[in-house]
Write an enzyme that holds these catalytic residues in place. Sequence first.
Site, short mmCIF file in Angstrom:
data_model
loop_
_atom_site.label_atom_id
_atom_site.label_comp_id
_atom_site.label_asym_id
_atom_site.label_seq_id
_atom_site.Cartn_x
_atom_site.Cartn_y
_atom_site.Cartn_z
N ASP A 163 0.81 -1.27 0.01
CA ASP A 163 -0.16 0.10 0.05
C ASP A 163 0.93 1.33 -0.03
O ASP A 163 1.80 1.21 -0.72
CB ASP A 163 -0.83 -0.01 1.18
CG ASP A 163 -2.15 0.66 0.99
OD1 ASP A 163 -2.24 1.88 0.92
OD2 ASP A 163 -3.01 -0.08 0.79
N HIS B 221 -3.35 6.14 3.47
CA HIS B 221 -4.13 5.13 3.39
C HIS B 221 -3.76 3.90 3.89
O HIS B 221 -4.32 3.01 4.46
CB HIS B 221 -4.19 4.85 1.59
CG HIS B 221 -5.13 4.01 1.19
ND1 HIS B 221 -4.93 2.59 0.86
CD2 HIS B 221 -6.48 4.14 0.64
CE1 HIS B 221 -5.96 2.21 0.54
NE2 HIS B 221 -7.01 2.80 0.24
N SER C 128 -11.36 -0.44 -0.14
CA SER C 128 -10.15 -0.65 0.61
C SER C 128 -10.37 -0.90 1.88
O SER C 128 -9.22 -1.42 2.58
CB SER C 128 -9.38 0.83 0.47
OG SER C 128 -9.12 0.66 -0.78
#
Length: 609
Positions: free
Chosen positions: A146, A191, A410
């Site tokens: 990620d 994120h 996600s």
Amino acid sequence: MKYNCNFAILARRWCYSAALALTILAFMTLSAFADDGKLSRELKGSKGSQTVDVIVQYRVAPGAQHKSRVQGHAGRVNSEIPLIKGLQVSLPANRAAALSNDPDVVFVSKDRKLRGSLNNSAPAVNAPYAWSLGLDASGIAVAVIDSGLGDKKTAGFNKSDLNKFGSGGSRVVYAQSWVNDGNGALDVYGHGTHVAGIIASNGYNSTGTQFTRTFKGIAPNVNLVNLRVLDGNGQGTDSSVIAAINTAIQLKSKYNIRVINLSLGRPVFESYKVDPLCQAVEAAYRAGIVVVVAAGNDGRDNSFGTNGYATITSPGNDPYVITVGAMKSMGTPTRADDQVASYSSKGPTLIDHIVKPDLVAPGNKVISVLAAPNSFIATRYTSNVVPLSYYTTGATTSGSMAYFTLSGTSMATPVVSGAAALLLQKYPNLTPDQVKARLMKTAYKGLAPNSTYVDPATNVSYMEQNDIFTVGAGYLDLQAALLNTDLSSGLAKSPTVQFDAVTNNIYFVQDSSAVWGGSAVWGGSAVWGGSAVWGGSAFVGEAMQGSPWGSSAVWGGSAVWGGNTSSGTSAVWGGSAVWGGSAVWGGSAVWGGSTASQSLDVLVGGDSY
């Protein structure tokens, strides 16, 4: 097995798609005689001399002679990709076709751009039951590929929720970055840390007498392998993700990496059989690692009259991985009122017609660990910082330095990754196929037939049907999975479906090697029929005995696949409409047809309750 459905209006769509798939296979077979048969769509017909970055897959491990041939086409080899017998190459766009005619070349594709598509999440999937058994994923590692992980120092805390609860030592056992921005493996986007927190947070910074809520991940003592591939804007490339997957495979034994989490994706451009990203996740699967992938955030996309169907992204279109869609917890810990998120991408997959997603899990307005107050998302969307008053006894409304709210598939993906880690702690000998099969078989199938969401900003209404292409096998139920002791003996490939234009029926394509194939048995005894996995209403149609939904509810008329509208069958499956230039799959595409701003809207806003 056959599911009767009155899908006459689907005929042209499926037939054209089948023809498209056969055309691609023909191109692969005749590539030695064609100019561009082994080129991805974006490279076909390229006449300019501008430099493009491509991934070249070979039939054999490329050697010096292959690199020499690349140079003969004015190309430069940037790196080797041994995981898929490939090379990452820069060359003039108009030389790609000539390079593809090398008899050892399997396929040439662009090195594409991609992005990243618990207070309530854990109870909704019955994670507290696992904790009551003493399961916390100790000794298991999950590789998070990620945007990196935040450091506790940047967040201003002595201990991070990703550290060990007592000693404070980090549970991030390895970190590496493929982003050259001077930040190493730190998460400057915001994120990856959020994703990791959903998997692994121990809730340290929300535990104690002064806290009214604790934000705990699904597997609160799991180790993490931090593989950073997304930059400060949340962007990355196929080649960097493939390199990270290769690293996870190499480190599997050293750190006991049993799960890879991929909360990212990009559009489907070709069959999973030649997509380099899909080939990489299959390599991880063959190495014994459970690969969990986000479905995508294009469920609201009705650009081509499909109401969000056929919007699953790569590598979530690969049949060997676990692809996860998003549910919304409706602000409560019980799952009784939960609904599918309007933005959650739906199957079947483009080109191959794979049934996806495999499961759904909570992904809307999920609170998890904040990477740092100065991360990209946190500084631009301050309203998503969790107020201290939300989880502390004090009345202050100032923002938390520890927690943040995000939405999307996600966020649903790491819920399943954490569940897989707990399952593997209790049953360490399970294979990736057995993990996937058990999670799908035991998934909760009592969802309401449909739900409607009205976007308060646009007043647009979205109707969601909980069919096989929307929720897969159902809602993750960790307690049921831990109580189940069945051991599947076949592959847990997500099935392929096909449309019969003569009978107007949709069929699962039989696969005798699969767990749910016609002759496969579950646990050596009972045959595992489709209703055991996908419930009694997998496909919607009035001919389906006992189906609560009539054919007109979803599939009838022009509601979804209507061929009489300008956005009907030919628009979806026509070569120029979908694949033409930058109309849909341009450089700014994130989750299928979404633009970068639209993707952030989902990530930050999600569905309101």
